[in-house]
Motif scaffolding. Sequence first.
Motif, PDB file in Angstrom:
ATOM      1  N   ALA A  17     -15.047  95.105 -36.126  1.00 43.65           N
ATOM      2  CA  ALA A  17     -14.423  93.955 -35.484  1.00 43.65           C
ATOM      3  C   ALA A  17     -14.475  92.463 -35.339  1.00 43.65           C
ATOM      4  O   ALA A  17     -13.557  92.161 -35.749  1.00 43.65           O
ATOM      5  CB  ALA A  17     -14.541  95.281 -33.987  1.00 43.65           C
ATOM      6  N   LEU A  18     -15.647  92.681 -35.164  1.00 38.16           N
ATOM      7  CA  LEU A  18     -15.325  90.505 -35.590  1.00 38.16           C
ATOM      8  C   LEU A  18     -14.696  90.545 -36.757  1.00 38.16           C
ATOM      9  O   LEU A  18     -14.111  89.586 -36.279  1.00 38.16           O
ATOM     10  CB  LEU A  18     -16.886  90.409 -35.213  1.00 38.16           C
ATOM     11  N   ALA A  19     -15.386  91.069 -38.159  1.00 37.63           N
ATOM     12  CA  ALA A  19     -15.291  90.680 -39.227  1.00 37.63           C
ATOM     13  C   ALA A  19     -13.504  91.299 -39.530  1.00 37.63           C
ATOM     14  O   ALA A  19     -12.291  89.695 -40.074  1.00 37.63           O
ATOM     15  CB  ALA A  19     -15.585  91.298 -39.921  1.00 37.63           C
ATOM     16  N   GLU A  20     -13.265  91.521 -38.878  1.00 29.02           N
ATOM     17  CA  GLU A  20     -11.385  91.409 -38.771  1.00 29.02           C
ATOM     18  C   GLU A  20     -10.595  91.057 -37.458  1.00 29.02           C
ATOM     19  O   GLU A  20      -9.503  90.349 -38.557  1.00 29.02           O
ATOM     20  CB  GLU A  20     -11.415  94.021 -37.926  1.00 29.02           C
ATOM     21  N   GLN A  21     -11.422  90.814 -36.710  1.00 28.65           N
ATOM     22  CA  GLN A  21     -10.922  89.718 -35.681  1.00 28.65           C
ATOM     23  C   GLN A  21     -10.285  88.506 -36.118  1.00 28.65           C
ATOM     24  O   GLN A  21      -9.686  87.705 -35.814  1.00 28.65           O
ATOM     25  CB  GLN A  21     -11.262  89.575 -34.610  1.00 28.65           C
ATOM     26  N   GLY A  23     -11.619  87.539 -39.669  1.00 34.73           N
ATOM     27  CA  GLY A  23     -11.056  87.162 -40.602  1.00 34.73           C
ATOM     28  C   GLY A  23     -12.882  87.043 -41.516  1.00 34.73           C
ATOM     29  O   GLY A  23     -12.264  86.841 -42.721  1.00 34.73           O
ATOM     30  N   GLU A  24     -13.392  87.108 -40.708  1.00 36.63           N
ATOM     31  CA  GLU A  24     -14.945  86.539 -41.418  1.00 36.63           C
ATOM     32  C   GLU A  24     -15.579  87.064 -40.618  1.00 36.63           C
ATOM     33  O   GLU A  24     -15.958  86.886 -39.570  1.00 36.63           O
ATOM     34  CB  GLU A  24     -15.206  85.045 -41.616  1.00 36.63           C
ATOM     35  N   GLU A  25     -16.930  87.742 -41.341  1.00 37.74           N
ATOM     36  CA  GLU A  25     -18.100  87.914 -40.004  1.00 37.74           C
ATOM     37  C   GLU A  25     -18.949  86.700 -39.889  1.00 37.74           C
ATOM     38  O   GLU A  25     -19.258  85.904 -39.944  1.00 37.74           O
ATOM     39  CB  GLU A  25     -19.269  89.086 -41.019  1.00 37.74           C
ATOM     40  N   PRO A  26     -19.135  86.441 -38.031  1.00 39.57           N
ATOM     41  CA  PRO A  26     -19.952  85.532 -37.782  1.00 39.57           C
ATOM     42  C   PRO A  26     -21.408  84.786 -38.515  1.00 39.57           C
ATOM     43  O   PRO A  26     -21.992  85.765 -38.684  1.00 39.57           O
ATOM     44  CB  PRO A  26     -19.807  85.480 -36.246  1.00 39.57           C
ATOM     45  N   ALA A  27     -21.066  83.853 -38.662  1.00 40.79           N
ATOM     46  CA  ALA A  27     -22.265  83.086 -39.741  1.00 40.79           C
ATOM     47  C   ALA A  27     -23.714  83.494 -39.248  1.00 40.79           C
ATOM     48  O   ALA A  27     -24.565  83.104 -39.334  1.00 40.79           O
ATOM     49  CB  ALA A  27     -22.132  82.192 -39.749  1.00 40.79           C
ATOM     50  N   ASP A  28     -22.893  83.470 -37.240  1.00 44.31           N
ATOM     51  CA  ASP A  28     -24.650  82.946 -37.078  1.00 44.31           C
ATOM     52  C   ASP A  28     -24.888  85.189 -35.830  1.00 44.31           C
ATOM     53  O   ASP A  28     -24.861  85.598 -34.861  1.00 44.31           O
ATOM     54  CB  ASP A  28     -24.985  82.691 -35.156  1.00 44.31           C
ATOM     55  N   PHE A  29     -24.609  85.817 -37.008  1.00 50.17           N
ATOM     56  CA  PHE A  29     -25.263  87.160 -36.230  1.00 50.17           C
ATOM     57  C   PHE A  29     -25.988  87.498 -36.065  1.00 50.17           C
ATOM     58  O   PHE A  29     -26.426  88.305 -34.989  1.00 50.17           O
ATOM     59  CB  PHE A  29     -24.014  88.402 -37.246  1.00 50.17           C
ATOM     60  N   GLU A  30     -27.035  87.139 -36.929  1.00 54.42           N
ATOM     61  CA  GLU A  30     -28.505  87.115 -36.720  1.00 54.42           C
ATOM     62  C   GLU A  30     -28.716  87.447 -35.513  1.00 54.42           C
ATOM     63  O   GLU A  30     -29.533  87.712 -34.156  1.00 54.42           O
ATOM     64  CB  GLU A  30     -29.387  87.062 -37.872  1.00 54.42           C
ATOM     65  N   ARG A  31     -28.401  85.924 -34.887  1.00 58.40           N
ATOM     66  CA  ARG A  31     -28.909  85.823 -33.515  1.00 58.40           C
ATOM     67  C   ARG A  31     -27.965  86.083 -32.508  1.00 58.40           C
ATOM     68  O   ARG A  31     -28.962  86.438 -31.092  1.00 58.40           O
ATOM     69  CB  ARG A  31     -27.797  83.820 -33.501  1.00 58.40           C
TER      70      ARG A  31
ATOM     71  N   TYR B 257     -13.249  77.130 -22.673  1.00 58.93           N
ATOM     72  CA  TYR B 257     -12.822  77.439 -21.719  1.00 58.93           C
ATOM     73  C   TYR B 257     -14.396  78.254 -21.623  1.00 58.93           C
ATOM     74  O   TYR B 257     -14.522  78.874 -20.029  1.00 58.93           O
ATOM     75  CB  TYR B 257     -11.920  78.242 -21.030  1.00 58.93           C
ATOM     76  N   GLY B 258     -14.905  78.133 -22.620  1.00 62.93           N
ATOM     77  CA  GLY B 258     -16.624  79.224 -22.585  1.00 62.93           C
ATOM     78  C   GLY B 258     -16.069  81.157 -22.363  1.00 62.93           C
ATOM     79  O   GLY B 258     -16.414  81.678 -21.852  1.00 62.93           O
ATOM     80  N   LEU B 259     -15.322  81.385 -23.378  1.00 59.88           N
ATOM     81  CA  LEU B 259     -14.644  82.634 -23.008  1.00 59.88           C
ATOM     82  C   LEU B 259     -15.589  83.634 -24.019  1.00 59.88           C
ATOM     83  O   LEU B 259     -15.179  82.857 -25.782  1.00 59.88           O
ATOM     84  CB  LEU B 259     -13.523  83.055 -23.372  1.00 59.88           C
ATOM     85  N   PRO B 260     -15.200  85.117 -24.313  1.00 61.27           N
ATOM     86  CA  PRO B 260     -16.032  85.615 -25.241  1.00 61.27           C
ATOM     87  C   PRO B 260     -15.017  85.777 -26.611  1.00 61.27           C
ATOM     88  O   PRO B 260     -13.785  85.972 -26.414  1.00 61.27           O
ATOM     89  CB  PRO B 260     -16.473  86.987 -24.790  1.00 61.27           C
ATOM     90  N   GLU B 261     -15.411  86.019 -27.587  1.00 60.50           N
ATOM     91  CA  GLU B 261     -14.662  85.691 -28.919  1.00 60.50           C
ATOM     92  C   GLU B 261     -14.876  87.176 -29.216  1.00 60.50           C
ATOM     93  O   GLU B 261     -15.949  88.512 -29.486  1.00 60.50           O
ATOM     94  CB  GLU B 261     -15.438  85.661 -29.878  1.00 60.50           C
TER      95      GLU B 261
END
Lengths: 114, 261
Positions: A17-21, A23-31, B257-261
């Motif tokens: 869902a993050l990748a879809e939202q 457009g890319e997988e978050p670089a810090d997904f491991e974190r 604003y420090g909101l979730p993504e």
Amino acid sequence: MGKSIAAFASVESWRRALAEQWGEEPADFERRLELLERFCAFAGRDPDAMIAECTREVESGKRIRIKARRLYSEKIAEFQESAGGDARARARAGNIIRSFFIHNGIFMQAGLSQ
Amino acid sequence: MEFKEVVGRRRSIRFFDPDKPVEREKIQTILETARLASCAVNAHWLRAIVVQRDELPKEKLKQLKTPVAALTLDLAPVHIYFFCDLGTVNRIKGSRLKEQVDVGAMAPTHGWSHKFVDEFVYPQLLEPMTKNREGYLAVAMPDCGGAAHMALLAAFDEGLGACLNTPNPALTTKVFGVPQDWVSLWVMLVGYPSESWEAGGQRPRPPFEELYFEGEYGRPFRRDPAVVERLKAAKMIQDPAPLSGRREEIRRLAEQYGLPE
């Protein structure tokens, strides 16, 4: 938990869902996974169990369990306070956990933290 | 701003600058606009309570938050709570309708007279209507909606952003101590947008022909492309969402604003 955090279905849904939202997988997904794992230990539940606890099936479909959602909202706030770092870093930690719930269909809002 | 452009620029704004106050005269303009809305039997059911977020005790603000509007209540500096005053018809007893006769808005040419209002409209239609709450609400609520939406347009005309939300009715009536015959409707959140005025573009709407018919059900009202072009030129029909850069804008606001993504 007995298996890798990334192997849980709800975590895979979150990643997709993050990748879809965005457009890319978050670089810090491991974190983010590390933080979620810490939150799971804090809550004493695995990721799929937390999402399952927040929903219930009724004849007409899925419903959100308000009490469970409130409980996890409060747990996230507690976790955030104990997360370490300055206020901004703590808010970010809380928001990563909220994002996990949100992208699994559990509506949740953070308070305003500037 | 021209009317068509105001219509075109209106969209539900959900990111407000929490620290930029709204000028009092702009709030008054919003309310003045609502007051001029069309209303059946000139009853004017709509009531509003204007709340400056920072003047509301923290405990009350917390009480008013719903799961879906907690953040926007924090962000918007002004909250306008709209109510429907169901007591109005039995207080005015047709007097405002007679005012319309007096000023020539409703004339004998269309069958209107004081006697008709006194002997027929109020006692035989309006007063009985107030005894059937469901039927009464079906009359009063659309007019409240019309007035509230005129207020919404006025906010955009004043260069502000706004969004209508549904509050918890039990809590709003309790927090503001309104009379028992006031029905809680919406809260209009008002402030200066912290997102761009385009807010990602004009929001998706169902196809025109799916909504409107001509002469009978099932025969779509023909949409003339030349009219569409004219409305585009007048900035009423604008570039549809999502505009490029919207994702980045939301990310920037989330960070701000420090909101979730």
